[in-house]
Design a protein around this motif. Structure first.
Motif, PDB file in Angstrom:
ATOM      1  N   PRO B  65       0.830  -1.203   0.000  1.00 19.32           N
ATOM      2  CA  PRO B  65       0.000   0.000   0.000  1.00 19.32           C
ATOM      3  C   PRO B  65       0.868   1.259   0.000  1.00 19.32           C
ATOM      4  O   PRO B  65       2.007   1.225   0.465  1.00 19.32           O
ATOM      5  CB  PRO B  65      -0.795  -0.122   1.294  1.00 19.32           C
ATOM      6  N   GLU B  69      -1.492   5.570   2.612  1.00 17.85           N
ATOM      7  CA  GLU B  69      -2.527   4.643   3.099  1.00 17.85           C
ATOM      8  C   GLU B  69      -2.165   4.105   4.478  1.00 17.85           C
ATOM      9  O   GLU B  69      -3.004   3.967   5.365  1.00 17.85           O
ATOM     10  CB  GLU B  69      -2.696   3.464   2.127  1.00 17.85           C
ATOM     11  N   VAL B  70      -0.884   3.769   4.642  1.00 24.15           N
ATOM     12  CA  VAL B  70      -0.411   3.260   5.937  1.00 24.15           C
ATOM     13  C   VAL B  70      -0.614   4.320   7.012  1.00 24.15           C
ATOM     14  O   VAL B  70      -1.084   4.030   8.117  1.00 24.15           O
ATOM     15  CB  VAL B  70       1.074   2.849   5.846  1.00 24.15           C
ATOM     16  N   ALA B  73      -4.189   4.430   7.928  1.00 28.01           N
ATOM     17  CA  ALA B  73      -4.553   3.315   8.792  1.00 28.01           C
ATOM     18  C   ALA B  73      -4.123   3.594  10.227  1.00 28.01           C
ATOM     19  O   ALA B  73      -4.875   3.339  11.171  1.00 28.01           O
ATOM     20  CB  ALA B  73      -3.886   2.028   8.276  1.00 28.01           C
ATOM     21  N   ARG B 245      -4.755  -7.245   4.900  1.00 25.86           N
ATOM     22  CA  ARG B 245      -4.565  -5.797   5.043  1.00 25.86           C
ATOM     23  C   ARG B 245      -3.078  -5.484   5.177  1.00 25.86           C
ATOM     24  O   ARG B 245      -2.540  -5.389   6.278  1.00 25.86           O
ATOM     25  CB  ARG B 245      -5.306  -5.285   6.284  1.00 25.86           C
ATOM     26  N   ASP B 247      -1.675  -2.761   4.773  1.00 35.95           N
ATOM     27  CA  ASP B 247      -1.454  -1.471   5.447  1.00 35.95           C
ATOM     28  C   ASP B 247      -1.356  -1.651   6.963  1.00 35.95           C
ATOM     29  O   ASP B 247      -0.569  -0.977   7.633  1.00 35.95           O
ATOM     30  CB  ASP B 247      -2.554  -0.463   5.088  1.00 35.95           C
TER      31      ASP B 247
END
Lengths: 253, 285
Positions: B65, B69-70, B73, B245, B247
């Motif tokens: 990702p 995005e990380v 999150a 997931r 991320d």
């Protein structure tokens, strides 16, 4: 009356030590044999000898750091084994605790805290008056050795043992410290036992000089130094005595 | 959204190696790149590259990702309180395991370093135990202590034990004989000698051991939580993998790096304070 009487009939190192050094079993040649001498109060006794003749071993015996020998060390007529507060030692290296300040090193002793006034006096005497709060790493070699001298005097010893104390210093610093040691010893009435390989140093400071032969270490000559202080470095008398000690050393090989 | 990659970049930059500051040689231009900025360049460049690659569709986002995005999150987890919960659970396990392992290690290390008899009796056994890869204890710990906290703390303690033990034992063993003689001349007994000379002299090795032990404690915490946990950063890693997931997995990795660096920095500061007397390269005042 004699203050310190040292009698070493024989000193051999344990088998393991010989083993490690020479790599052979069984043989344990004596390091010192039949070394006897006395020290009277206030006297300065120089001990010279070739390297490896056992002079440092002799000094460790007198200091009580090496109890494993045949003989005895008497202080005021009492036989002593083990360290004694009446005997101070200055080693070849300063051996200061690096985590303590200079003042804490000088006053390092049993129990907590130290006699601050006495430490300050000693530091002033050795010329470190304003370095009490410094750490050993901030000192020069000469300053560190001055601190070591002050530390050795802290217990008010009657005898000060010096094991080649100036050999790691430059010529100028060595001269200053030789004078310093003589002055403080005189001021405190402390007797000195000075082990050195510097013949001139022994002649300059000593009232008597013992010449040690090697393998085994033994006293081969005792030379009296009947010269007034201050003795001039390089003066004719000092040079003459220096030659006498040197020829005594050379005659034993 | 533009602020988020920045946040991560700063976080990662703080993990970079800190280069010793070098004085500018005379004659060179007076202004130079600060060392921390130079150290931050590679991770910043990598982040920018990944961000661009993902957005341009060169890399599938479900595998790697975008950094933004990380960061998102992470921000979400901060908002719903999950993050604090995971970080707290893991940190408590590390603290408990490290305290237990280090305390035992200091005890045994001091014993072995101070007494030749104790060294002769204990050293071979500890050498043998040390040769066992610590993760091999996991099945046994699970059998004995179950899958709850006890087995995790025990595993972390085992991981932290050996570096601390080695540091303490070698620290005491290698104390300079010459300093010990000075103390003997003053007539110090065994206890006073240990407290006033041996302990301070062994302190550098002891602190190095503790620092190594702490970093291993974090490693074993992840191992313990990967095996069985319902909270913690190791759980977050497993959860991220199971739900696909990436991320979450990366967020957990970033957090582990941050926490590890933070605790190591704390230990390093402690070391500097305790060893200010040391005369060594880089340690000069």
């Amino acid at each position: 009356m004699s203050l310190l009487t040292v009698t070493v009939r024989e000193k051999r190192f344990a088998r393991e030590a010989v083993h490690a050094i020479q790599g052979q079993a069984g043989e344990r040649p004596p390091v010192l044999q039949d070394v006897r001498f006395e020290l009277v109060p206030g006297e300065v006794l120089g001990v010279v000898g070739a390297s490896g003749c056992g002079k440092s071993t002799l000094l460790r015996i007198v200091a009580g750091l090496d109890p494993d020998f045949d003989g005895e060390v008497r202080l005021d007529g009492r036989a002593r084994r083990g360290p004694d507060r009446d005997i101070g030692v200055v080693f070849q290296e300063p051996r200061l605790f690096p985590w303590l300040t200079v003042a804490e090193n000088v006053g390092f002793d049993l129990g907590q805290g130290h006699d601050e006034a006495w430490v300050a006096t000693l530091l002033r005497e050795v010329g470190l008056g304003d370095l009490g709060h410094a750490l050993p790493r901030q000192l020069s070699g000469g300053q560190a050795q001055r601190a070591a001298i002050a530390r050795a005097l802290y217990t008010r010893p009657r005898v000060l043992l010096l094991d080649e104390p100036f050999s790691a210093l430059d010529a100028f610093t060595r001269m200053r410290l030789q004078d310093l040691v003589r002055d403080v010893a005189r001021a405190h009435g402390t007797s000195l036992l000075l082990v050195t390989h510097d013949i001139e140093e022994a002649v300059l400071l000593g009232d008597r000089v013992l010449v040690l032969g090697s393998a085994p270490g033994r006293i081969v000559r005792e030379i009296g130094v009947a010269l007034r202080h201050p003795r001039g470095r390089g003066s004719a008398e000092v040079s003459a005595l220096r030659s006498r000690v040197l020829s005594a050393l050379e005659s034993v090989g | 959204m533009s602020a988020d990659p920045d946040l991560i970049a700063r976080a990662i930059a703080s993990l970079g190696p800190v280069l010793p500051e070098q004085p500018a040689p005379s004659g060179a231009p007076s202004w130079r790149w600060p060392a921390w900025l130079l150290g931050a360049l590679p991770p910043l460049a990598a982040l920018a590259l990944i961000e661009a690659a993902v957005r341009l569709g060169w890399i599938a986002p479900h595998l790697l990702p975008a950094p933004s995005e990380v960061a998102l999150a992470l921000a979400r987890m901060v908002r719903d309180g999950q993050l604090a919960q995971h970080v707290l659970a893991s940190s408590l396990r590390v603290a408990a395991g490290f305290a237990l392992g280090a305390a035992l290690a200091v005890l045994f290390g001091a014993l072995v370093g101070l007494s030749a008899t104790a060294a002769a009796v204990l050293t071979p056994s500890f050498q043998a135990l040390r040769a066992i890869p610590s993760l091999a204890w996991v099945p046994l710990l699970l059998l004995w202590l179950g899958i709850d906290e006890a087995s995790k703390v025990a595993l972390i303690a085992i991981g932290a034990f050996f570096p601390v033990y080695m540091g303490v034992a070698s620290g005491f063993r290698d104390v300079d004989r010459k300093l010990v003689e000075v103390a003997r001349l003053r007539g110090l007994g065994r206890v006073a000698l240990a407290r006033r000379v041996l302990l301070p002299a062994a302190l550098p090795a002891l602190l190095t051991g503790l620092r190594n032990g702490l970093s291993l404690a974090w490693m074993f915490m992840v191992a313990a939580e990967l095996i069985a946990a319902s909270r913690g950063l190791g759980y977050l890693l497993t959860d991220g993998r199971e739900t696909g997931r990436a991320d979450l997995v990366l967020a957990a990795i970033v957090l582990l790096a941050l926490l590890g660096k933070l605790s190591d920095g704390g230990m390093a500061a402690l070391e500097r304070r305790a060893l200010h007397w040391r005369d060594s390269f880089g340690g000069a005042a």
